[in-house]
Design a protein around this motif. Structure first.
Motif, PDB file in Angstrom:
ATOM      1  N   GLY A 173      17.540  38.230   4.371  1.00  0.00           N
ATOM      2  CA  GLY A 173      18.210  36.935   4.406  1.00  0.00           C
ATOM      3  C   GLY A 173      18.765  36.514   3.056  1.00  0.00           C
ATOM      4  O   GLY A 173      18.726  35.346   2.691  1.00  0.00           O
ATOM      5  N   VAL A 174      19.307  37.483   2.316  1.00  0.00           N
ATOM      6  CA  VAL A 174      19.826  37.187   0.965  1.00  0.00           C
ATOM      7  C   VAL A 174      21.326  37.484   0.924  1.00  0.00           C
ATOM      8  O   VAL A 174      21.790  38.491   1.448  1.00  0.00           O
ATOM      9  CB  VAL A 174      19.100  38.053  -0.093  1.00  0.00           C
ATOM     10  CG1 VAL A 174      19.781  37.923  -1.451  1.00  0.00           C
ATOM     11  CG2 VAL A 174      17.637  37.650  -0.186  1.00  0.00           C
ATOM     12  N   ILE A 175      22.075  36.572   0.299  1.00  0.00           N
ATOM     13  CA  ILE A 175      23.505  36.828   0.085  1.00  0.00           C
ATOM     14  C   ILE A 175      23.832  36.591  -1.390  1.00  0.00           C
ATOM     15  O   ILE A 175      23.072  35.920  -2.101  1.00  0.00           O
ATOM     16  CB  ILE A 175      24.417  35.913   0.947  1.00  0.00           C
ATOM     17  CG1 ILE A 175      24.264  34.443   0.529  1.00  0.00           C
ATOM     18  CG2 ILE A 175      24.127  36.080   2.422  1.00  0.00           C
ATOM     19  CD1 ILE A 175      25.410  33.561   0.994  1.00  0.00           C
ATOM     20  N   ALA A 176      24.964  37.139  -1.849  1.00  0.00           N
ATOM     21  CA  ALA A 176      25.439  36.875  -3.204  1.00  0.00           C
ATOM     22  C   ALA A 176      26.956  36.981  -3.190  1.00  0.00           C
ATOM     23  O   ALA A 176      27.530  37.760  -2.415  1.00  0.00           O
ATOM     24  CB  ALA A 176      24.842  37.870  -4.184  1.00  0.00           C
ATOM     25  N   VAL A 177      27.604  36.172  -4.023  1.00  0.00           N
ATOM     26  CA  VAL A 177      29.066  36.168  -4.105  1.00  0.00           C
ATOM     27  C   VAL A 177      29.450  36.388  -5.558  1.00  0.00           C
ATOM     28  O   VAL A 177      28.914  35.734  -6.465  1.00  0.00           O
ATOM     29  CB  VAL A 177      29.634  34.823  -3.601  1.00  0.00           C
ATOM     30  CG1 VAL A 177      31.156  34.795  -3.740  1.00  0.00           C
ATOM     31  CG2 VAL A 177      29.233  34.575  -2.147  1.00  0.00           C
ATOM     32  N   ASN A 178      30.355  37.323  -5.793  1.00  0.00           N
ATOM     33  CA  ASN A 178      30.834  37.604  -7.153  1.00  0.00           C
ATOM     34  C   ASN A 178      31.489  36.350  -7.737  1.00  0.00           C
ATOM     35  O   ASN A 178      32.389  35.783  -7.122  1.00  0.00           O
ATOM     36  CB  ASN A 178      31.862  38.751  -7.075  1.00  0.00           C
ATOM     37  CG  ASN A 178      32.286  39.251  -8.444  1.00  0.00           C
ATOM     38  OD1 ASN A 178      32.259  38.512  -9.425  1.00  0.00           O
ATOM     39  ND2 ASN A 178      32.681  40.513  -8.485  1.00  0.00           N
TER      40      ASN A 178
END
Ligand SMILES: [Zn+2]
Length: 277
Positions: free
Chosen positions: A157-162
């Motif tokens: 359940g982890v997201i990341a955005v540059n």
């Protein structure tokens, strides 16, 4: 009673930007599929996109449905208990939810009476509230690959955005969609065409519907990606199941970030997209 052509509704949403954000601002209490269906019905009758309410809903605003106006149809959830062939309840505790078509709604232009000023503001949508409600976490982007626009770890359940991503919201919704729909995937990094193009079509369609609803940029790019990935899928088309998943995830994301309805029914606070750039 007929049910709508969901494939066509999604296809229209992807090719006719502007309608969805109009629908979101005017019908934000309805599901995305109902919003799109309402627009299609209004357009088929040559009526402008305007707020909808039930007969009694309009009465509260001092307005009457004009004589001869035909009601619009929407899908409504209906709870039921399963029965066996003899009509007896199989399990009284087993409550199921189905959907049925009801003809109950009229648009502003189908009514007359006291003046009505629609509130056309897009309701506040909060990233913090949405991630919290969905049980997801956005971490600081940590990847040496500068071409990567974002990534998600659905099983955690982890997201990341540059931070250099020119369209961070489009990517954010795309990664959230992966977390909701593709939990079997260990890690999805969005810098390449993945083996399963269908996964990408689903996630990007959700991102498109969310961005279009909230009036965020990146729709043309999004459509490009969807078409590109669609070519990579085996059947080159979406099934009803895919479309259901796309509508379902977009609804979930949009409603997760909406503030709770004020109890008094009066919106005291100014609506603003506090968490949007
Ligand atoms: Zn992806």
């Amino acid at each position: 009673m007929h049910t709508p052509d969901w494939k066509q509704l999604l296809a229209d949403a992807l090719t006719l930007p502007g309608r969805l954000s109009a629908a979101y601002s005017m019908f934000h209490n309805y599901s995305i599929s109902n919003r799109l269906w309402a627009i299609a019905q209004l357009e088929a009758r040559g009526l402008p996109i305007s707020p909808i309410a039930s007969y009694n809903g309009w009465k509260k605003f001092g307005r009457q449905v004009k004589k001869g106006e035909k009601a619009l149809s929407l899908l409504m959830p209906r709870m039921y208990r399963k029965k066996d062939a003899s009509g007896a309840l199989t399990d009284p505790e087993d409550i199921r939810i189905g959907f049925m078509v009801r003809n109950h709604w009229f648009s502003l232009d189908q009514t007359e009476g006291e003046a009505y000023e629609p509130d056309l503001l897009i309701p506040e949508w909060s990233r913090v509230a949405a991630l919290d409600a969905l049980g997801l976490r956005e971490e600081v982007f940590s990847d040496m690959n500068g071409n990567k626009m974002g990534y998600s770890v659905p099983c955690e359940g982890v997201i990341a955005v540059n931070p250099l991503n020119p369209l961070p919201w489009k990517t954010r919704f795309h990664e959230i969609a992966h977390c909701l729909l593709h939990t079997e995937a260990a890690m999805l990094s969005d810098d390449q065409v993945l083996d399963d193009s269908l996964i990408e079509v689903e996630a990007e369609s959700v991102a498109y519907l969310c961005c279009a609803s909230l009036g965020l940029p990146g729709l043309a790019e999004s459509r490009g990606y969807i078409q590109h990935w669609m070519q990579g899928t085996e059947s080159k088309r979406l099934t009803g199941k895919n479309i259901q998943r796309i509508f379902g995830a977009a609804d979930k994301i949009l409603s997760a970030g909406k503030p709770a309805q004020p109890e008094s029914g009066i919106c005291g606070q100014a609506m603003q997209a506090a968490d949007l750039p």
